[in-house]
Design a protein around this motif. Structure first.
Motif, mmCIF file in Angstrom:
data_model
loop_
_atom_site.group_PDB
_atom_site.id
_atom_site.type_symbol
_atom_site.label_atom_id
_atom_site.label_comp_id
_atom_site.label_asym_id
_atom_site.label_seq_id
_atom_site.Cartn_x
_atom_site.Cartn_y
_atom_site.Cartn_z
ATOM 1 N N ARG A 196 87.827 19.468 26.604
ATOM 2 C CA ARG A 196 88.204 18.594 27.714
ATOM 3 C C ARG A 196 88.360 19.431 28.983
ATOM 4 O O ARG A 196 89.395 20.072 29.185
ATOM 5 N N GLU B 221 89.200 20.689 32.606
ATOM 6 C CA GLU B 221 90.306 20.347 33.494
ATOM 7 C C GLU B 221 89.781 19.700 34.764
ATOM 8 O O GLU B 221 88.687 20.002 35.235
ATOM 9 N N GLY B 222 90.586 18.821 35.317
ATOM 10 C CA GLY B 222 90.208 18.148 36.553
ATOM 11 C C GLY B 222 90.465 19.025 37.766
ATOM 12 O O GLY B 222 91.096 20.083 37.685
ATOM 13 N N GLU B 223 89.964 18.591 38.897
ATOM 14 C CA GLU B 223 90.098 19.357 40.139
ATOM 15 C C GLU B 223 91.556 19.494 40.569
ATOM 16 O O GLU B 223 91.907 20.419 41.312
ATOM 17 N N GLU C 240 94.049 20.096 38.592
ATOM 18 C CA GLU C 240 94.797 20.980 37.713
ATOM 19 C C GLU C 240 95.142 22.276 38.446
ATOM 20 O O GLU C 240 94.354 22.801 39.231
ATOM 21 N N HIS D 116 98.749 27.846 34.865
ATOM 22 C CA HIS D 116 99.606 26.856 34.208
ATOM 23 C C HIS D 116 101.006 27.378 33.932
ATOM 24 O O HIS D 116 101.911 26.596 33.663
#
Length: 225
Positions: free
Chosen positions: A17, A19-21, A23, A27
């Motif tokens: 999956r 990561e979206g923009e 994110e 982390h």
């Protein structure tokens, strides 16, 4: 030798999956420091990128399976520092001898970082001899993916490609062979090719069998089809 890191084509690990923009780049607060520490230690010149990759592969299977991405980096870095005698185990626990380390005079200071990252560590080397393969030629990956120079050693040949038939897409030039570089056996540079495979050639039940996969493979990984 199949290692825990060679996971390509295996079942049971779930979907990837992206990561979206939105994110965050890091982390956890310590992730950027882990990356900076690894790069700065590498700049001491005591090992190369292939040795660094091999160190991560040599983590125990339970650790490799449970550690997060940057935990693997830090664990492998600790091993490299001890193996190359840059630090001792006591140093890592804060119980080592006091005094300035000789390599501290080669420290990668903040103002040197942009130039060091821009320079990188080029793996291309002058070409020599004739090429065994040409663009458009059908080839087959050798049936055994293991390192042929060091038993159980590092290699960039994924196990899922062993024995697969593909086609030379392009020649990248002559590049350092990771299989020897990771073990202090010198560059032993070889021609590097982009080889294209159909998904159905690599995996038994691909979701999209007509898709193509391109792998960069060294000449010694390949045989005439």
């Amino acid at each position: 030798m199949t290692r825990a890191h060679d996971m390509g084509g295996r079942f049971g690990y779930g979907a990837i999956r992206p990561e979206g923009e939105d994110e965050p780049l890091w982390h956890e607060p310590w992730h950027d420091r882990a990356m900076a520490l690894t790069l700065a230690a590498g700049a001491l010149g005591q090992w190369n990128i292939d040795m660094s990759r091999h160190a991560r592969e040599c983590l125990s299977v339970p650790d490799y399976s449970t550690f997060s991405y940057y935990e693997k980096w830090i664990a492998a870095l600790a091993d490299l520092l001890v193996e190359t005698s840059v630090l001792t185990r006591d140093d890592l626990t804060g119980e080592g001898s006091e005094g300035r380390h000789a390599l501290s005079y080669s420290v990668l200071t903040a103002e040197k970082v942009p130039a060091a990252l821009a320079k990188g560590s080029p793996s291309d080397r002058p070409s020599f001899g004739s090429l065994d393969f040409a663009p458009g030629q059908e080839v087959r990956v050798r049936p055994h993916p293991e390192n042929t120079h060091v038993e159980g050693g590092h290699t960039r040949l994924p196990a899922y490609a062993a024995g697969a038939r593909g086609r030379i897409l392009r020649y990248h030039g002559n590049h350092v062979l990771p299989d020897t570089s990771a073990h202090g056996l010198g560059d032993q540079a070889e021609p590097l090719y982009a080889v294209v495979f159909s998904a159905s050639e690599l995996w038994q039940m691909p979701e999209h069998p007509n898709d193509e996969v391109v792998l960069d493979l060294w000449q010694s990984y390949l045989e005439p089809a």
